[in-house]
Design an enzyme around this catalytic site. Structure first.
Site, PDB file in Angstrom:
ATOM      1  N   ALA A 191      12.154  20.526 -18.855  1.00 55.90           N
ATOM      2  CA  ALA A 191      12.532  19.321 -18.106  1.00 55.90           C
ATOM      3  C   ALA A 191      12.321  19.643 -16.635  1.00 55.90           C
ATOM      4  O   ALA A 191      12.817  20.665 -16.138  1.00 55.90           O
ATOM      5  CB  ALA A 191      13.983  18.961 -18.368  1.00 55.90           C
ATOM      6  N   VAL A 216      14.049  24.825 -17.209  1.00 57.09           N
ATOM      7  CA  VAL A 216      13.903  24.036 -15.986  1.00 57.09           C
ATOM      8  C   VAL A 216      12.514  24.256 -15.383  1.00 57.09           C
ATOM      9  O   VAL A 216      12.119  25.390 -15.080  1.00 57.09           O
ATOM     10  CB  VAL A 216      14.988  24.403 -14.960  1.00 57.09           C
ATOM     11  CG1 VAL A 216      14.775  23.629 -13.644  1.00 57.09           C
ATOM     12  CG2 VAL A 216      16.373  24.103 -15.530  1.00 57.09           C
ATOM     13  N   LYS A 217      11.772  23.162 -15.235  1.00 58.25           N
ATOM     14  CA  LYS A 217      10.404  23.218 -14.702  1.00 58.25           C
ATOM     15  C   LYS A 217      10.441  22.983 -13.189  1.00 58.25           C
ATOM     16  O   LYS A 217      11.024  22.001 -12.723  1.00 58.25           O
ATOM     17  CB  LYS A 217       9.572  22.118 -15.362  1.00 58.25           C
ATOM     18  CG  LYS A 217       8.238  22.539 -15.915  1.00 58.25           C
ATOM     19  CD  LYS A 217       7.522  21.322 -16.502  1.00 58.25           C
ATOM     20  CE  LYS A 217       6.261  21.713 -17.215  1.00 58.25           C
ATOM     21  NZ  LYS A 217       5.501  20.534 -17.684  1.00 58.25           N
ATOM     22  N   CYS A 218       9.838  23.903 -12.436  1.00 57.78           N
ATOM     23  CA  CYS A 218       9.749  23.749 -10.974  1.00 57.78           C
ATOM     24  C   CYS A 218       8.288  23.877 -10.554  1.00 57.78           C
ATOM     25  O   CYS A 218       7.586  24.749 -11.066  1.00 57.78           O
ATOM     26  CB  CYS A 218      10.538  24.835 -10.263  1.00 57.78           C
ATOM     27  SG  CYS A 218      12.314  24.806 -10.568  1.00 57.78           S
TER      28      CYS A 218
END
Ligand code: G3P
Length: 224
Positions: free
Chosen positions: A61, A87-89
């Site tokens: 996400a 967690v996608k950054c």
């Protein structure tokens, strides 16, 4: 090689899950915007939760903020949705800082929008769980996207870097073959391409011949 599906469409995830070969899911803000309407943050969170409850594997996400301190806060909130959340950054300077901070908190991260080996190396040094090099988008600008996969896999192997190479922006079955030959850990594949993986015209032709030749048997089976 692990197969993730690159979609936020619940029907596609369900169908891919039914094959029994799905290891995870990746989403991004564009894929979310296609499925979550009206697009509110609460609806986004609920949608990610639904995906996490469908798939027993990593679900990426992506943060929607750009400053490191905001990404960290948003990333912590995303991670609280479900234990499957990764967690996608984006691989920006702020994204690297956020990945470092989130990884230090034990939150799995996926560094996305990666287009160079240096970006992947920086993400790995910051503790990223996954790096997502975008193969198809490099191909789209007449650059060899698969060379990037080869470079990153080689660099990570040289230094025994545990970060996983998650090949993204996959556009066709040959991308999947080439990623597996090069040793990518994961390919995140659109549903349309997943469907194509099983298909071969010679399989269809051969099966038709078998069925025609075994017609008598089949009639007995059908009657029984
Ligand atoms: O997860 C990244 C992927 O969704 C990008 O694919 O086809 O938009 O380049 P594409």
């Amino acid at each position: 090689m692990q197969f993730f599906i690159d979609t936020a469409n619940l029907d596609e995830i369900r169908e891919a899950q039914s094959l029994g070969v799905l290891d995870g899911v990746t989403t991004n803000p564009s894929l979310i915007a296609k499925e979550v309407k009206p697009l509110t943050y609460e609806a986004f969170r609920d949608h990610i939760k639904k995906i996490c409850e469908m798939v027993h594997g990593p679900v990426s996400a992506e943060v929607t903020t750009l400053k490191a301190n905001e990404m960290i806060v948003e990333g912590e909130a995303l991670a609280e949705i479900h234990e499957n959340v990764v967690v996608k950054c984006p691989l920006t300077v702020d994204g690297i800082k956020a990945i470092k901070a989130l990884s230090a908190k034990g939150i799995r991260t996926n560094a996305t929008l990666i287009f160079s080996p240096n970006q992947a190396l920086l993400a790995a040094k910051a503790g990223a769980t996954y790096v997502s090099p975008f193969v198809g988008r490099l191909d789209d600008v007449s650059t060899d996207g698969m060379l990037l996969i080869e470079q990153i896999v080689t660099i990570f192997r040289n230094f025994e870097i545990p970060t996983q190479v998650l090949a993204a922006s996959i556009r066709h079955p040959v991308h999947v073959v080439e990623c597996s030959l090069l040793g990518a850990d994961v390919a995140t594949i659109p549903f349309k391409v997943i469907e194509q993986l099983a298909k071969h015209p010679l399989t269809d032709i051969g099966l038709q011949k078998f069925m025609d030749d075994a017609k008598a048997l089949r009639e007995k089976v059908v009657k029984a």
